[in-house]
Write a protein that holds these residues in place. Structure first.
Motif, short mmCIF file in Angstrom:
data_model
loop_
_atom_site.label_atom_id
_atom_site.label_comp_id
_atom_site.label_asym_id
_atom_site.label_seq_id
_atom_site.Cartn_x
_atom_site.Cartn_y
_atom_site.Cartn_z
N PRO A 96 -3.24 -6.41 -1.79
CA PRO A 96 -2.02 -6.66 -0.98
C PRO A 96 -1.05 -5.48 -1.07
CG PRO A 96 -2.60 -8.61 -2.29
CD PRO A 96 -3.48 -7.51 -2.77
N VAL A 97 -0.37 -5.26 0.05
CA VAL A 97 0.59 -4.15 0.17
C VAL A 97 1.99 -4.71 0.07
CG1 VAL A 97 1.38 -2.25 1.59
CG2 VAL A 97 -1.04 -2.87 1.59
N GLU A 98 2.81 -4.12 -0.77
CA GLU A 98 4.19 -4.57 -0.96
C GLU A 98 5.13 -3.42 -0.62
OE1 GLU A 98 4.66 -5.96 -4.90
OE2 GLU A 98 3.26 -7.65 -4.70
N LEU A 99 6.30 -3.78 -0.08
CA LEU A 99 7.33 -2.81 0.30
C LEU A 99 8.58 -3.07 -0.51
CD1 LEU A 99 6.93 -2.90 4.19
CD2 LEU A 99 5.83 -1.37 2.57
N GLU A 100 9.21 -1.98 -0.96
CA GLU A 100 10.42 -2.12 -1.77
C GLU A 100 11.35 -0.96 -1.46
OE1 GLU A 100 11.80 -2.40 -6.47
OE2 GLU A 100 9.69 -2.15 -5.93
N GLU A 101 12.62 -1.28 -1.23
CA GLU A 101 13.63 -0.25 -0.93
C GLU A 101 14.44 0.01 -2.19
OE1 GLU A 101 17.04 0.77 2.40
OE2 GLU A 101 16.72 -1.31 1.80
N ASN A 102 14.21 1.12 -2.81
CA ASN A 102 14.97 1.52 -3.99
C ASN A 102 16.15 2.42 -3.63
OD1 ASN A 102 13.21 0.14 -5.72
ND2 ASN A 102 11.76 1.85 -5.69
N VAL A 103 15.94 3.29 -2.65
CA VAL A 103 16.99 4.22 -2.19
C VAL A 103 17.17 4.00 -0.70
CG1 VAL A 103 17.62 6.63 -1.97
CG2 VAL A 103 16.34 5.88 -3.97
N PRO A 104 18.40 3.91 -0.21
CA PRO A 104 18.59 3.71 1.25
C PRO A 104 17.89 4.82 2.03
CG PRO A 104 20.65 3.39 0.07
CD PRO A 104 19.68 3.89 -0.93
N THR A 163 14.65 4.99 2.40
CA THR A 163 13.27 5.18 1.93
C THR A 163 12.67 3.82 1.62
OG1 THR A 163 13.85 5.40 -0.40
CG2 THR A 163 13.88 7.40 0.93
N LEU A 164 11.35 3.75 1.65
CA LEU A 164 10.60 2.55 1.28
C LEU A 164 9.48 2.96 0.34
CD1 LEU A 164 10.17 0.43 4.54
CD2 LEU A 164 11.46 -0.19 2.52
N THR A 165 9.33 2.21 -0.74
CA THR A 165 8.22 2.43 -1.66
C THR A 165 7.10 1.48 -1.29
OG1 THR A 165 9.70 3.15 -3.41
CG2 THR A 165 7.48 2.45 -4.06
N VAL A 166 5.95 2.05 -0.90
CA VAL A 166 4.79 1.26 -0.52
C VAL A 166 3.85 1.25 -1.73
CG1 VAL A 166 2.94 0.98 1.16
CG2 VAL A 166 5.06 2.09 1.84
N PHE A 210 -4.24 9.55 -4.79
CA PHE A 210 -5.09 9.06 -5.87
C PHE A 210 -4.35 8.06 -6.77
CE2 PHE A 210 -7.20 12.90 -4.54
CZ PHE A 210 -8.54 12.57 -4.65
N ASN A 211 -3.12 7.71 -6.39
CA ASN A 211 -2.41 6.64 -7.10
C ASN A 211 -2.22 5.46 -6.15
OD1 ASN A 211 -0.62 7.75 -5.39
ND2 ASN A 211 0.91 8.34 -6.90
N ASN A 212 -1.46 4.46 -6.56
CA ASN A 212 -1.36 3.21 -5.80
C ASN A 212 0.04 2.98 -5.27
OD1 ASN A 212 -3.44 2.22 -8.38
ND2 ASN A 212 -4.16 2.36 -6.30
N ASN A 213 0.79 4.03 -5.00
CA ASN A 213 2.11 3.86 -4.39
C ASN A 213 2.46 5.12 -3.62
OD1 ASN A 213 3.75 5.70 -6.26
ND2 ASN A 213 2.78 4.30 -7.72
N PHE A 214 3.39 4.95 -2.69
CA PHE A 214 3.83 6.06 -1.84
C PHE A 214 5.23 5.75 -1.35
CE2 PHE A 214 4.44 7.52 2.55
CZ PHE A 214 4.42 8.89 2.32
N THR A 215 6.08 6.77 -1.30
CA THR A 215 7.46 6.60 -0.85
C THR A 215 7.60 7.16 0.56
OG1 THR A 215 8.30 6.76 -3.10
CG2 THR A 215 9.87 7.13 -1.31
#
Length: 1195
Positions: A994-1002, A1004-1007, A1043-1048
């Motif tokens: 599953p893919v999750e989205l999170e906004e840490n900085v206005p 931008t989105l961390t996928v 090669f990791n499991n997240n992207f901004t």
């Protein structure tokens, strides 16, 4: 002027009442914009230049034009100015606007040196002003000092002084022609005169020809100052896609004379570099000008000047055309025809065809055709062979398309099959249907334009009628105020009073097809045809403005078609014909030509060859008709004949006669009569055959046999048989030592004789003469030929060993220098073993070796041999040659070597499929072959097959555990060779979690997502992220090779919805996507952001991985580090810094640190460490590199 004053006052008022003057930057460099208001209403805009005028460097006396395209709402007002002077003189400055192109122009006809200055263009409306500055440079040339220039300048000054207000309104007089018209005619062929005259509306051809001759004399006088010869003018045309060329041949009196290239009167810079926009190449006398990177603005009149004197002018027109249907790939069988077809969007009489980047022309190999509507163009490649395959292209204007021609050879490689009558390719009925639809569309657009033009003309006529009363009142007031006697003016032609409108059936009639120019030959019939939209309307025919009434001209009405038939045309019938009906009119020219013509019976009689004997006279005569002056030329084998003691030519108005006096054999050949006048050219061909005795037979005589019983020899036929076939050869013989010649007599016409009446050992000489119906040739005498003496050949050269194997030894030698006077018929080879005195013949005694190379197969492996060769002629075998060196019958020692230079070092195999590796090699003696996997012997699941020169490794059903590096070792007593190939067994990757989205900085989105189940089993697996927003609605890739499991993701805009997809990728391909939920921010009322401190010590988000690499392979290491401030990264190998070592390629991009070792060796084995440091701390990450080169225990 008053309009400009009012505009300037409004701008000043707006400027002083407004406190806003915002300076803005235009997208076009060099444009200055001043905005007068703080906010511009929606739908409105300040002025701006979408295309600014460009600086000009132009020759004095030419036309200088500044062009600009301006945008803005409301429509800006455009004005021009110069720094040192004004532009108010309408004679020298013409301001215009082209509504079709949207261009504002400042034109300076006949530009002078005093007009060189800096010019400005202003565009103003109520919201702002745009300004641009441009420079004009004028080159002073010879033209200024010429008498014509002084006369024109004085006349212009006088005209400018005396011109009145009424004269300012006059337009160009009838009969004045654009100077561009004459420049084109001076550089074109006569066949194009008619087309150019039609384009510029010139109908008086006699006046045009007279005026053109005057201009030619004038320009030739100017050119003679700098040019010796000028010929072979070829006008500009598109040679290859994106490139146009024109060329001519020219000899300059001064090689240092300056050459100028002008386009539409503006000087264009050029050089010899073919990569530039305009270039010049000189090959001997030929000058080739090229225009590269074609676009619509390259169309125009190109001129070449030498020191200010025009040499060549050519008009470049780029048709607005595109391909509706492009040419397609064609697969043809050998000896079959291949067809390429395309459909254009607009009619075009000719397009360019290219085959493998070479222009194609109509001929025996290629058939180029075009349909009647000029939309379908066709290329036929006849009798296709293998050399014809390749890429073929069609070029129309700036558009081009290309396709492959593939030629197949069906089971007859190397053999030439029978010619086929079938054709491959072609579009068939679909192309015809598409072309018909396009033709209907073009016809409809043409009719709509005609209706719009009629409407515009009607509106202009109504406006003129409304302005007449006002102009008459104004004129009356002026006459009252200034009662000076007016200057005499030409009375305008009285216009016919409009008749009262009456409704008829022909109301609204128009021409569906107008008249076209017709060319007819004297004595033939001509037909002028037009068609109306209604059958119920009649019309009137006019010739040169007078109604047609003569009976010679027949008027025919066939429904809506109206015809005027002129029978038995004469020169008096030439002129302009007009047809009028219901207020509409159409007109065209009838040109009656009188080209050279010859009666067909006379032409057939003339074609019969004239056969005479040498020394006699030959006469050729031909009657003809045609308008004078007539140019008469006679040719013999393509070379023009001029009158001399041998040639006499008679000319008159109706015939010409050629008399050749005392003809010789060399005068034989094709006789051609060429007649030419202003209307055309005609040729008549005949042939002259002058009979004479043959030339003597040709030597040297070739002796076929010289034995004790006969002498046989042959010779060559005479070079020239004198026009008659050879009947016999007359032969005489002389025995050396005697003074008499014996007559042998006539023999058949074959150049061959066998004399059996000879004495053994005697020498003979022969005389030979050729005999024809016209006489006997001079004598040919042979060399002495001896009968019966045996002369053996000398020894050949020492045989050389070409190759030696255990079952075959190949020898080669050269023939003897002394052949014994006869031909060599073969050779004998003898062999002898080491230590033996006995020579044994290799070939059979009655089967001599014909060539000079032979394979000796009767050898025993391991034995040592020597060989010798003797030559054989008609007398027998001669002395043997010197023996060759000793050679052992054994295979040569060859070090193992891989013969396939394109072997793959990496293979990807899908799981459960078979993996197969074929390795070709050469080695002698037979080598030992070993296969290893990751340095260890291969498992029993792997099948290895070895044959002579090839080894195969086969994995029947590959599993992921079969992945690894496979190495083959080929070894014999001479040496060894090894090769490694990496086989990776994998499968389609499973999708990530599953893919999750999170906004840490206005913004931008961390996928983030759960890893794919295959991540642990496949170290090449990585991820790709795609994004779609609610505005574009299309998916596009935002990250790859993760090669990791997240992207901004950055640049996240408020008020939009976003979706993300994550794919797993490996060497096989992509997985199914895992898609996120929709992310959306629907309110733009953002809370004030709080300052946050993002400073952090370095931390490795992706560590280094362990690596095991074979020797001589490349190794790639990478990791990811994060920290703020950005940390400084240093690489170490066994605690030694590598950052300054050029043997390692190190990069650091957005926190991804990578290092590449191009060719791994034993010294690269060991520990590698990465150290990241910033002001808040440091972090380390290390790995181990193992070199897989330790294979000595298996070697």
């Amino acid at each position: 002027i008053w309009k400009n004053i009012r505009m300037i006052s409004q701008l000043l008022k707006l400027y002083f009442h407004s406190s806003v003057a915002i300076k803005k930057r235009s997208k076009v460099p060099g444009v200055m914009i001043t905005q007068f208001v703080e906010e511009i209403p929606a739908g409105k805009s300040h002025p701006d230049f979408s295309r600014k005028p460009i600086a000009l460097t132009i020759q004095e006396g030419k036309l200088a034009v500044f062009k600009a395209i301006i945008t803005g709402s409301p429509t800006p007002t455009v004005t021009w100015a110069r720094n040192n002077g004004d532009v108010s003189d309408p004679e020298r400055y013409v301001v215009s606007y082209d509504p079709v192109l949207g261009e504002h122009q400042l034109q300076m006809p006949n530009v002078g040196v005093d007009q060189a200055d800096t010019y400005k263009c202003y565009a103003n409306n109520e919201y702002g002003r745009a300004t641009v500055t441009v420079t004009l440079n004028v080159i002073e040339g010879q033209y200024k000092t010429s008498t014509n220039y002084q006369r024109e300048k004085a006349a212009a000054d006088l005209k400018r002084t005396l011109r009145t207000r009424a004269e300012q309104k006059e337009e160009r007089k009838d009969g004045e022609v654009d100077e561009k018209f004459w420049e084109l005619l001076l550089s074109t062929d006569k066949k194009d005169y008619e087309r150019i005259c039609a384009e510029y509306g010139v109908t008086d051809f006699r006046w045009m020809l007279k005026k053109l001759n005057e201009k030619k004399k004038e320009i030739e006088e100017q050119q003679s100052q700098y040019i010796e010869h000028l010929n072979n003018l070829r006008h500009i045309e598109i040679k290859t896609p994106g490139c146009a060329e024109f060329e001519f041949e020219m000899d300059l009196k001064d090689p240092n004379a300056r050459i100028f290239l002008l386009k539409d009167g503006v000087m264009v810079p050029f050089n010899t570099d073919t990569d530039e926009k305009h270039s010049l190449r000189q090959v001997g006398r030929k000058f080739i000008f090229s225009v590269h990177g074609l676009n619509a603005e390259d169309a125009g009149l190109y001129q070449v000047d030498i020191e200010g004197v025009n040499v060549f002018s050519t008009d470049f027109k780029i048709p607005a055309v595109d391909f509706l249907v492009k040419i397609q790939e064609v697969k043809a069988v050998e000896r079959e025809d291949a067809v390429f077809e395309c459909v254009l969007s607009a009619p075009l009489p000719k397009i360019s065809w290219l085959g493998k980047n070479v222009a194609l022309e109509q001929g025996e190999k290629y058939d180029i055709s075009v349909s009647e509507d000029m939309l379908i163009h066709r290329l036929v490649v006849k009798d296709c062979m293998q050399v014809d395959k390749g890429i073929y292209a069609a070029v129309a204007g700036m558009k081009s398309c290309n396709a492959w021609l593939i030629v197949e050879d069906p089971n007859q490689r190397g053999k030439k099959g029978a010619r086929k009558t079938t054709q491959a390719g072609g579009g068939g009925t679909d192309l015809i249907r598409i072309a018909a639809e396009q033709q209907e569309k073009l016809q409809k657009e043409r009719e709509e334009r005609i209706e719009q033009l009629k409407q515009i003309q009607a509106e202009k006529a109504a406006a003129i009628e409304e302005e007449k009363p006002a102009e008459e009142e104004k004129t009356a007031e002026e006459d009252t105020a200034a009662p000076e006697p007016p200057k005499p003016k030409a009375k305008p032609k009285p216009k016919p009073k409009p008749k009262p409108e009456t409704k008829t059936d022909s109301e609204g009639v128009h021409f569906t097809s107008g008249l076209s120019d017709v060319h007819a030959i004297i004595g033939q019939s001509a037909e002028m045809v037009c068609k109306l939209s209604s059958e119920k309307c009649d019309g009137i025919w006019y010739k040169d403005g007078k109604e047609v009434t003569t009976d010679k001209l027949k008027i025919v009405k066939d429904g809506a078609v109206h015809k005027l038939i002129v029978s038995n045309c004469t020169e008096d019938d030439s002129g302009k014909y007009r047809f009028e009906a219901d207020g509409r009119k159409t007109e065209a020219m009838l040109v009656v030509e009188d080209p050279p013509r010859i009666n067909q019976d006379d032409l057939a009689k003339f074609a019969e060859p004239v056969i005479i004997k040498v020394g006699q006279n030959a006469t050729f005569k031909m009657d003809f008709v045609g308008r004078e002056p007539m140019k008469v030329q006679w040719y013999n084998e393509g070379e023009e004949m001029l009158e001399d003691n041998h040639i006499r030519i008679e000319k008159s108005d109706s015939h010409s006669r050629l008399l050749l006096v005392k003809c010789q054999r060399k005068d034989s050949g094709e006789i051609k009569l060429k007649l030419k006048n202003e209307f055309g050219t005609i040729e008549a061909l005949s042939r002259l055959i002058v009979l004479d005795k043959p030339t003597n037979p040709m030597g040297p005589a070739e002796v076929l046999e010289a034995s004790a019983s006969c002498v046989e020899f042959k010779w060559r036929s005479p070079k020239d048989d004198g026009g008659s076939p050879i009947k016999n050869y007359y032969i005489e013989r002389n025995q050396i030592g005697r003074n008499t010649w014996t007559k042998i007599g006539n023999i058949p016409r074959e150049p061959h004789y066998k004399d059996t009446d000879v004495d053994h050992g005697r020498r003979y000489c022969y005389r030979i003469r050729a005999v024809t119906a016209e006489g006997t040739s001079d004598v040919f005498e042979t060399n002495d030929i001896q009968a019966g003496t045996k002369a053996y050949p000398g020894p050949p050269s020492t045989p050389k060993v070409v190759s030696a194997f255990k079952n075959c030894i190949t020898l080669a030698w050269s023939p003897p220098t002394n052949t014994g006077g006869t031909n060599i018929v073969g050779y004998n080879i003898e062999k002898r073993k080491q230590g033996s005195n006995i020579w044994g013949q290799v070939n059979l005694p009655d089967e001599p070796i014909k060539g000079k190379q032979y394979d000796v197969k009767d050898v025993i492996e391991g034995m040592e041999y020597e060989f010798r060769v003797s030559a054989i002629n008609l007398s027998g075998a001669g002395e043997p040659s010197t023996p060759s060196e000793f050679v052992i019958a054994r295979d040569p020692k060859i070090r193992p070597n891989f013969t396939n230079r394109k072997m793959k070092s990496f293979m990807v195999v899908r799981a459960e499929n078979s993996a197969r590796v074929n390795i070709n090699f050469e080695a002698s003696p037979m080598p030992t072959i070993i296969w290893l996997k990751d340095g260890m012997p291969v498992s029993k699941r792997v099948t290895v097959s070895n044959t002579d020169g090839m080894s195969q490794l086969l994995i029947p059903s590959a599993e992921r555990s079969d992945s690894g590096i496979y190495t083959i070792i080929v070894k014999n007593i001479v040496g060894q060779e090894m090769f490694s190939v990496e086989i990776r067994v994998t499968d389609d990757p499973k999708p990530p979690g599953p893919v999750e989205l999170e906004e840490n900085v206005p913004g931008t989105l961390t996928v983030s997502w759960e890893p794919s189940p295959d991540e642990k089993r496949d170290d090449h697996l990585h991820y790709m992220v795609m994004k779609r927003d609610s505005i574009k609605h299309t998916w596009h890739t935002v990250a790859d090779r993760l090669f990791n499991n997240n992207f901004t993701a950055v640049n996240i805009m408020p008020g939009r919805e976003y979706n993300f997809r994550v794919y797993a990728k490996n060497d096989i391909g992509l997985s199914e996507p895992s898609e996120s939920l929709t992310w959306g921010i629907f309110s733009l009322n953002l809370a004030p952001s709080k300052p946050c401190n993002l400073d952090s010590a370095p931390i490795f988000t992706v560590p280094l991985k362990m690596h095991a690499t074979p020797e001589k392979y490349e190794c790639y290491m990478s990791c990811a580090v994060r920290g703020d401030p950005i940390p400084h990264v240093t690489w170490y190998h066994n605690n030694v810094s590598l950052n300054t070592d050029t043997n390692y390629y190190i990069t650091n991009t957005c926190g991804v640190c990578s290092m590449l070792i191009l060719r791994v060796s034993a010294k690269d084995n060991g520990e590698y460490k990465v150290v990241a440091e910033n002001s808040l701390g440091h972090a380390e990450c290390s790995t181990q590199l193992t070199i897989l080169g330790m294979l000595s225990e298996y070697v």
